[in-house]
Design an enzyme around this catalytic site. Structure first.
Site, PDB file in Angstrom:
ATOM      1  N   THR A 107       0.868  -1.178   0.000  1.00 38.19           N
ATOM      2  CA  THR A 107       0.000   0.000   0.000  1.00 38.19           C
ATOM      3  C   THR A 107       0.905   1.228   0.000  1.00 38.19           C
ATOM      4  OG1 THR A 107      -1.805  -1.082   1.147  1.00 38.19           O
ATOM      5  CG2 THR A 107      -1.633   1.284   1.474  1.00 38.19           C
ATOM      6  N   ARG A 133     -14.855  -6.768   0.187  1.00 43.66           N
ATOM      7  CA  ARG A 133     -14.055  -6.324   1.344  1.00 43.66           C
ATOM      8  C   ARG A 133     -13.380  -4.964   1.074  1.00 43.66           C
ATOM      9  NH1 ARG A 133      -8.507  -4.804   2.565  1.00 43.66           N
ATOM     10  NH2 ARG A 133      -8.246  -5.105   4.794  1.00 43.66           N
ATOM     11  N   VAL A 134     -13.489  -4.062   2.014  1.00 39.13           N
ATOM     12  CA  VAL A 134     -12.822  -2.765   1.927  1.00 39.13           C
ATOM     13  C   VAL A 134     -11.979  -2.570   3.188  1.00 39.13           C
ATOM     14  CG1 VAL A 134     -13.147  -0.269   1.760  1.00 39.13           C
ATOM     15  CG2 VAL A 134     -14.740  -1.800   0.592  1.00 39.13           C
ATOM     16  N   GLY A 135     -10.747  -2.120   3.014  1.00 37.00           N
ATOM     17  CA  GLY A 135      -9.863  -1.884   4.157  1.00 37.00           C
ATOM     18  C   GLY A 135      -9.919  -0.445   4.635  1.00 37.00           C
ATOM     19  N   ASP A 136      -8.888  -0.050   5.335  1.00 36.85           N
ATOM     20  CA  ASP A 136      -8.849   1.291   5.922  1.00 36.85           C
ATOM     21  C   ASP A 136      -8.432   2.394   4.946  1.00 36.85           C
ATOM     22  OD1 ASP A 136      -6.308  -0.034   5.883  1.00 36.85           O
ATOM     23  OD2 ASP A 136      -5.491   1.675   6.992  1.00 36.85           O
ATOM     24  N   GLY A 192      -1.280  -1.319   6.819  1.00 37.53           N
ATOM     25  CA  GLY A 192      -1.293  -2.439   7.759  1.00 37.53           C
ATOM     26  C   GLY A 192      -2.589  -3.203   7.674  1.00 37.53           C
ATOM     27  N   GLY A 222      -5.894  -3.629   7.687  1.00 37.39           N
ATOM     28  CA  GLY A 222      -6.943  -2.625   7.562  1.00 37.39           C
ATOM     29  C   GLY A 222      -8.079  -2.729   8.558  1.00 37.39           C
TER      30      GLY A 222
HETATM   31  N1  ASP Z   1      -4.281  -1.306   4.808  1.00 35.75           N
HETATM   32  C1  ASP Z   1      -4.473  -2.006   3.566  1.00 35.75           C
HETATM   33  C2  ASP Z   1      -5.808  -2.728   3.591  1.00 35.75           C
HETATM   34  O1  ASP Z   1      -6.168  -3.265   4.618  1.00 35.75           O
HETATM   35  C3  ASP Z   1      -3.416  -3.007   3.281  1.00 35.75           C
HETATM   36  C4  ASP Z   1      -1.975  -2.585   3.508  1.00 35.75           C
HETATM   37  O2  ASP Z   1      -1.714  -1.525   4.024  1.00 35.75           O
HETATM   38  O3  ASP Z   1      -1.077  -3.358   3.124  1.00 35.75           O
HETATM   39  O4  ASP Z   1      -6.454  -2.799   2.572  1.00 35.75           O
END
Ligand code: ASP
Length: 308
Positions: free
Chosen positions: A175, A203-206, A227, A229
């Site tokens: 990311t 799915r959606v992360g942060d 990180g 998410g």
């Molecule tokens: N934070 C991102 C997510 O959860 C992934 C990452 O930072 O590697 O989608």
């Protein structure tokens, strides 16, 4: 020249020197250095922080090494669903997109949402329709194909496993994000990602969530996270850093340390973040083995690092 500063990241995770070849390490470092140099040059010329974080993240999105834009991981269906967000610390305006496919630079789309729509957050085909309206560049699936990413997906395809790009079994991370302070004293932050390999159910992360993966406020700081998410969403991590500064009077470094090394691990989260405040201070904190990162400011020489 007034103080300026910039920090970038290309993902945090189990990045160990012993698992890295010299060539690979050099590739990552030079990609980070190029993005950092170009961002710093823009700041020196007087560009605004929003422009700088957008352009810097675009450079990282265009590099297949990182899990964003061109190098995005594969979903369970063998597609790429990208997320991005951007926030302007001066106006507290923000823009974000999630689950977009084939848009070459999702962060550019996020900025369009911020500046040319009445909304903050657009998703999926609606976001793509808006991108077409704004004449953004689209690329076919071939552009997003990466041999390594494909193998990562093949390893877990058809299973219920999904893989964070920085989980221990992985050696490719990515990311991307940038934070900057410009000559007018304005801060901004941007983050972009392909999410997790084999992700499904939308799915959606942060990363595209304002307050979780990205936040900027001239009163406090600008933050971009990377990180696991799910934990960053629950910890409202980027906003938490800002809150500790605003309501508890912590300085940038203290606030970042508390969030990354105390609060996040308490709920099981791993990863890191980059942050800058309106005085030019920078913080790059992570609780993983490594984080691809770089920083430069009026008072700090340019530095690109990977490991602890
Ligand atoms: N934070 C991102 C997510 O959860 C992934 C990452 O930072 O590697 O989608």
């Amino acid at each position: 020249m007034a103080n300026v500063s910039i920090a970038i990241h290309g993902g945090a995770g189990t990045i160990l020197k012993k698992d890295m070849t010299a060539v690979r390490e050099m590739e990552y470092k030079s990609a980070l250095q190029q993005a950092l140099d170009s961002g710093y040059r823009l700041l020196s010329k007087g560009a605004g922080s929003v422009e700088v974080v957008e352009q810097t993240v675009i450079m990282l999105e265009d590099n297949h090494l990182f899990n964003a834009g061109k190098g995005s991981v594969f979903t369970a269906e063998g597609k790429h669903e990208m997320d991005a967000s951007i926030m302007d610390g001066r106006s507290l305006k923000a823009g974000a997109v999630t689950m977009v496919a084939n848009v070459k630079n999702p962060v550019e789309l996020a900025r369009k949402v911020m500046e040319e729509s009445e909304h903050v957050f657009l998703a999926g085909i609606g976001a793509e329709e808006f991108a077409r309206l704004k004449k953004l560049e689209f690329k076919n699936d071939k552009y997003f194909y990466d041999e390594f990413r494909y193998k990562q997906w093949m390893d877990i395809r058809g299973t219920d496993r999904f893989q964070l790009d920085h989980s221990p079994e992985e050696d490719k991370f990515g990311t991307v994000g940038a934070v900057a302070l410009d000559q007018s004293g304005n801060v901004a932050a941007a983050t972009s990602t392909g999410g997790m390999t084999n992700k499904k159910y939308g799915r959606v992360g942060d990363s595209p969530i304002i307050g979780a993966g990205t936040y900027a406020n001239n009163k406090t700081c600008a933050v971009s996270c990377t990180g696991s998410g799910e934990y960053f969403i629950r910890g409202v991590v980027a906003y938490d850093v800002s809150c500790l500064m605003e309501y508890k009077g912590l300085d940038l470094n203290e606030a970042c340390r508390v969030v990354v090394h105390d609060r996040l691990p308490q709920i099981g989260g791993d990863g890191g973040l980059i942050a800058c405040d309106s005085r030019g201070n920078l913080a790059l904190e992570f609780n993983t083995e490594g984080m691809y990162r770089g920083q430069q400011s009026t008072t700090k020489q340019s530095k690109v690092e990977i490991y602890k």
